[in-house]
Write an enzyme that holds these catalytic residues in place. Structure first.
Site, PDB file in Angstrom:
ATOM      1  N   GLY A   1       0.810  -1.199   0.000  1.00 38.78           N
ATOM      2  CA  GLY A   1       0.000   0.000   0.000  1.00 38.78           C
ATOM      3  C   GLY A   1       0.846   1.252   0.000  1.00 38.78           C
ATOM      4  N   SER A   2       0.348   2.298  -0.636  1.00 35.41           N
ATOM      5  CA  SER A   2       1.030   3.583  -0.592  1.00 35.41           C
ATOM      6  C   SER A   2       0.842   4.205   0.789  1.00 35.41           C
ATOM      7  CB  SER A   2       0.476   4.497  -1.681  1.00 35.41           C
ATOM      8  OG  SER A   2       0.718   3.950  -2.957  1.00 35.41           O
ATOM      9  N   GLY A   3       1.581   5.295   1.025  1.00 35.16           N
ATOM     10  CA  GLY A   3       1.556   5.927   2.336  1.00 35.16           C
ATOM     11  C   GLY A   3       2.766   5.598   3.176  1.00 35.16           C
ATOM     12  N   HIS A   4       3.628   4.678   2.669  1.00 35.68           N
ATOM     13  CA  HIS A   4       4.837   4.284   3.394  1.00 35.68           C
ATOM     14  C   HIS A   4       6.100   4.825   2.724  1.00 35.68           C
ATOM     15  CE1 HIS A   4       2.198   1.684   5.591  1.00 35.68           C
ATOM     16  NE2 HIS A   4       1.966   0.908   4.556  1.00 35.68           N
TER      17      HIS A   4
ATOM     18  N   LYS B   1       5.864  -8.033   2.487  1.00 37.68           N
ATOM     19  CA  LYS B   1       5.635  -7.784   3.914  1.00 37.68           C
ATOM     20  C   LYS B   1       4.489  -8.671   4.394  1.00 37.68           C
ATOM     21  CE  LYS B   1       4.778  -3.367   3.715  1.00 37.68           C
ATOM     22  NZ  LYS B   1       4.655  -3.362   2.223  1.00 37.68           N
TER      23      LYS B   1
ATOM     24  N   ASP C   1      -1.332  -8.366   1.251  1.00 40.15           N
ATOM     25  CA  ASP C   1      -0.115  -8.462   0.447  1.00 40.15           C
ATOM     26  C   ASP C   1       0.225  -9.913   0.145  1.00 40.15           C
ATOM     27  OD1 ASP C   1      -0.085  -5.740   0.819  1.00 40.15           O
ATOM     28  OD2 ASP C   1       1.925  -5.646   1.669  1.00 40.15           O
TER      29      ASP C   1
ATOM     30  N   HIS D   1       0.344   0.926   9.707  1.00 36.65           N
ATOM     31  CA  HIS D   1      -0.930   1.448   9.215  1.00 36.65           C
ATOM     32  C   HIS D   1      -1.688   2.168  10.328  1.00 36.65           C
ATOM     33  CE1 HIS D   1       0.023  -2.178   6.802  1.00 36.65           C
ATOM     34  NE2 HIS D   1      -0.290  -1.382   5.792  1.00 36.65           N
TER      35      HIS D   1
END
Length: 328
Positions: A53-56, A104, A109, A214
């Protein structure tokens, strides 16, 4: 919510376009923004693909380039990429030596990378699960894969660049993951753009101990303590989990979650290094900065990877990506 946005629906694609434009010498965006890949592929090298996921950011797209990943598949914010993204990336960057997925340990995922691996030929996987905070969480069965994923990607990436075969890369990745432990603490929540409000409520005098990347709950909500006290508890958990392995040379990685100044991260490094070295660990390599983030969350994680001669050399090997580069 105050963020630099045009629309929550386009934030990911516009960000990816900016990343590739800023680093056009090393990066190319795939069709329909399904993946980011190295501009120049190396024939005969095992292709390394990761994502999440994006945001990392800069994980994972910021680690595409010489000495690390060949492609990264970005999902929507905190949402796994889809199997067709990984399949498209693998088809594009496989130059004949096979592909290694670095995943991960989050249920979405793992499920989607598994599906992509079943549809592709010559794919094996390394699953990272370095977080010692909780055994299971709202996102996982088993331990979460967090900042230690960067260490795995860097060391495997160097070995792949040197021509290591697929099966040996898989074994190396599993070994590095097994030598790596992490744990984090949050001082504030993050704010997902589509939600427009903090993921969780936390008081001014509180911290979330063992938080996930998250914003998912950790070990407990606690009153805010001194940096030395926070580092002491995290390091004790890491050392306790490593057991007899916690002896000799190691990499100490202090990772910011996106909203913590470097001044505070280096302060945490100072605290953690003293604790580890008083316990028989010799910190021979270091990394400090915000590399595996949680949008705008204030907080940090501590990662310790036990090293040997081979993995030290691979960590030191040249790397040239958007977010990590040395030795070139």
């Amino acid at each position: 919510m105050k963020k630099f946005l045009n629309s929550v629906d386009t934030v990911l694609t516009e960000s990816l376009d900016g990343l590739v434009a800023a680093h056009a010498d090393i990066l190319v965006v795939g069709d329909e923004h399904k993946f980011i890949r190295r501009k120049v592929l190396k024939p005969g090298k095992v292709a390394l693909i990761s994502g999440g996921g994006s945001g990392h950011e800069p994980l994972h797209a910021g680690f595409v380039g010489h000495g690390m990943l060949d492609a990264a598949c970005p999902g929507q914010v905190f949402t796994s990429p889809t199997p067709d993204q990984m399949l498209a990336a693998a088809t594009t960057v496989d130059t004949g030596a096979g592909c290694l997925f670095i995943v991960k340990n989050y249920e979405g995922d793992v499920m989607n990378f598994d599906m992509a691996a079943e549809m592709a030929d010559g794919v094996v996987q390394v699953v990272t699960n370095d977080d010692v905070a909780v055994e299971n969480s709202s996102y996982t069965t088993g331990r979460r894969g967090v900042a230690g994923t960067l260490v795995v990607e860097k060391i495997i990436g160097a070995a792949a660049e040197q021509g290591m075969a697929l099966a040996d890369l898989k074994a190396l990745g599993d070994r590095v993951n097994g030598a790596t432990r992490s744990m984090g603490v949050a001082l504030t929540s993050c704010t997902v753009p589509a939600a427009g409000k903090p993921t969780f409520d936390i008081g001014d005098g509180e911290m979330e101990f063992g938080v996930g990347i998250h914003g998912e709950p950790g070990r407990r909500r606690d009153t805010l303590k001194s940096a030395d006290a926070i580092a002491g508890e995290i390091c004790a958990a890491i050392l306790g989990d490593l057991g007899d392995k916690a002896n000799g040379p190691a990499l100490l990685f202090i990772n910011g979650f996106g909203g913590t100044p470097l001044m505070e991260l280096y302060l945490m490094y100072n605290s953690a290094r003293k604790i580890f070295e008083n316990s028989g660990v010799t910190v021979t390599r270091s990394l400090v900065g915000s590399y595996v983030t949680s949008l705008d969350m204030a907080g940090c994680s501590i990662t310790l990877t036990m090293l040997d001669g081979e993995t030290t050399g691979l960590w030191d090997a040249p790397v040239h990506t958007a977010a990590l580069r040395w030795g070139m």
